[in-house]
Design an enzyme around this catalytic site. Structure first.
Site, PDB file in Angstrom:
ATOM      1  N   CYS A  65       5.982  10.852 -14.292  1.00 39.01           N
ATOM      2  CA  CYS A  65       6.461  11.312 -15.611  1.00 39.01           C
ATOM      3  C   CYS A  65       7.712  10.603 -16.108  1.00 39.01           C
ATOM      4  CB  CYS A  65       6.710  12.834 -15.545  1.00 39.01           C
ATOM      5  SG  CYS A  65       7.947  13.312 -14.324  1.00 39.01           S
ATOM      6  N   ASN A  76      -3.148 -12.656  16.207  1.00 42.04           N
ATOM      7  CA  ASN A  76      -4.124 -11.571  16.265  1.00 42.04           C
ATOM      8  C   ASN A  76      -4.853 -11.699  17.615  1.00 42.04           C
ATOM      9  OD1 ASN A  76      -6.362  -9.785  15.784  1.00 42.04           O
ATOM     10  ND2 ASN A  76      -6.103 -10.120  13.577  1.00 42.04           N
ATOM     11  N   HIS A 120       0.815  -1.213   0.000  1.00 42.87           N
ATOM     12  CA  HIS A 120       0.000   0.000   0.000  1.00 42.87           C
ATOM     13  C   HIS A 120       0.849   1.263   0.000  1.00 42.87           C
ATOM     14  CE1 HIS A 120      -3.633  -2.425   1.726  1.00 42.87           C
ATOM     15  NE2 HIS A 120      -3.363  -2.692   0.487  1.00 42.87           N
TER      16      HIS A 120
END
Ligand code: APR
Length: 260
Positions: free
Chosen positions: A134, A225, A122
């Site tokens: 560019c 978790n 991300h």
């Protein structure tokens, strides 16, 4: 604390891995006090809808507002530090033949503690690039080198094309993930024999899909978790608790197994 037998079994699986992928999410940095995307929508920013701050359209409509929002998030990060969980992940590289970290986080903490192979799906909050890329995707810009630019004025123009604005190098809503990073992350997930999944709800795709790729390719999934996630049902081992606590214990067990 996690059941000792569970911890030992998970340590044995990881100690035997030849190709370990460590897949991390915002929970990895929770004990560092890093506010999640939604936590940061407080105070002045509480009035804004994330969709008005984190999309290419929002940036086109109001580049300074979006630029200031990401500056604010950088400020929130300035006094935060990696936690023992990050250091434990980095330590795995000393113990195992192949360790790759695939992260959804944009705080740069895995790099900061010395993990040498980190795929940032991300982006990275501390990095900027040309909005038009560019000079190729991505065209990074170091705004600290732009002496004529007034940071109070909002984003600078790209010093290369001098047409497009400089933008944060993070993935916005309605944007696809960086092609090379996602391709490599998918390949590595399919080749992994073990995937250690730390601190992710598993609700944001395509990142979360990497756990399914790994499982389908035969990897053993170990999850850390404090709460069950979307991934827990497909995990072989679920170590329930905070990663900053569990990871140092897990790596200690792995080290004991490998240095007997
Ligand atoms: N240790 C480990 N995990 C934790 C801890 C902790 N101390 N505290 C909370 N968690 C877990 C939560 O239970 C939750 O499952 O971390 C997870 C965080 O979930 P999310 O906030 O959804 O973060 P993440 O899964 O990384 O989200 C993915 O969504 O916000 C967007 O782009 C952003 O990369 C982010 C993506």
């Amino acid at each position: 604390m996690v059941d000792d037998n569970h911890l030992q079994k998970a340590a044995e699986v990881i100690a035997g891995s030849e190709r370990l992928v460590v897949f991390t999410g915002a929970g990895m940095s929770k004990e560092s006090g890093v506010p999640t995307f939604r936590d940061a929508l407080d105070g002045l920013w509480a009035q804004f809808d994330p969709m008005k701050l984190a999309t290419p359209q929002a940036f086109r409509q109001n580049p300074k507002l979006v630029w200031d929002w990401y500056n604010y998030r950088c400020e929130l990060l300035a006094d935060k530090l990696p936690n023992p969980g990050h250091y434990a992940v980095a330590e795995l590289e000393d113990l195992l033949p192949q360790v790759v970290v695939i992260t959804q986080n944009i705080d740069g903490f895995h790099h900061e503690v010395g993990s040498t192979d980190v795929i940032c799906l991300h982006g990275d909050l501390k990095r900027d690039k040309c909005f038009a890329n560019c000079r190729g995707n991505p065209t990074y810009v170091d705004v600290t080198q732009l002496s004529a630019w007034d940071p109070e004025s909002g984003p600078p123009f790209c010093p290369y094309c001098e047409e497009a604005y400089v933008r944060p190098d993070v993935v916005w809503f309605n944007e696809s993930l960086p092609y090379h990073e996602l391709t490599r992350a998918t390949e590595l997930s399919r080749q992994a024999d073990v995937m250690l999944i730390i601190g992710t709800s598993g609700v944001v795709w395509p990142a979360a899909g990497l756990t399914v790729e790994a499982k389908q390719a035969g990897a053993t999934l170990v999850e850390i978790n404090p709460n069950p996630s979307e991934i827990t049902p497909i995990a072989h081992y679920f170590l329930q608790g905070p990663s900053g606590e569990i990871m140092p214990h897990l790596v200690k067990r792995i080290r004991e197994l490998l240095t007997r």
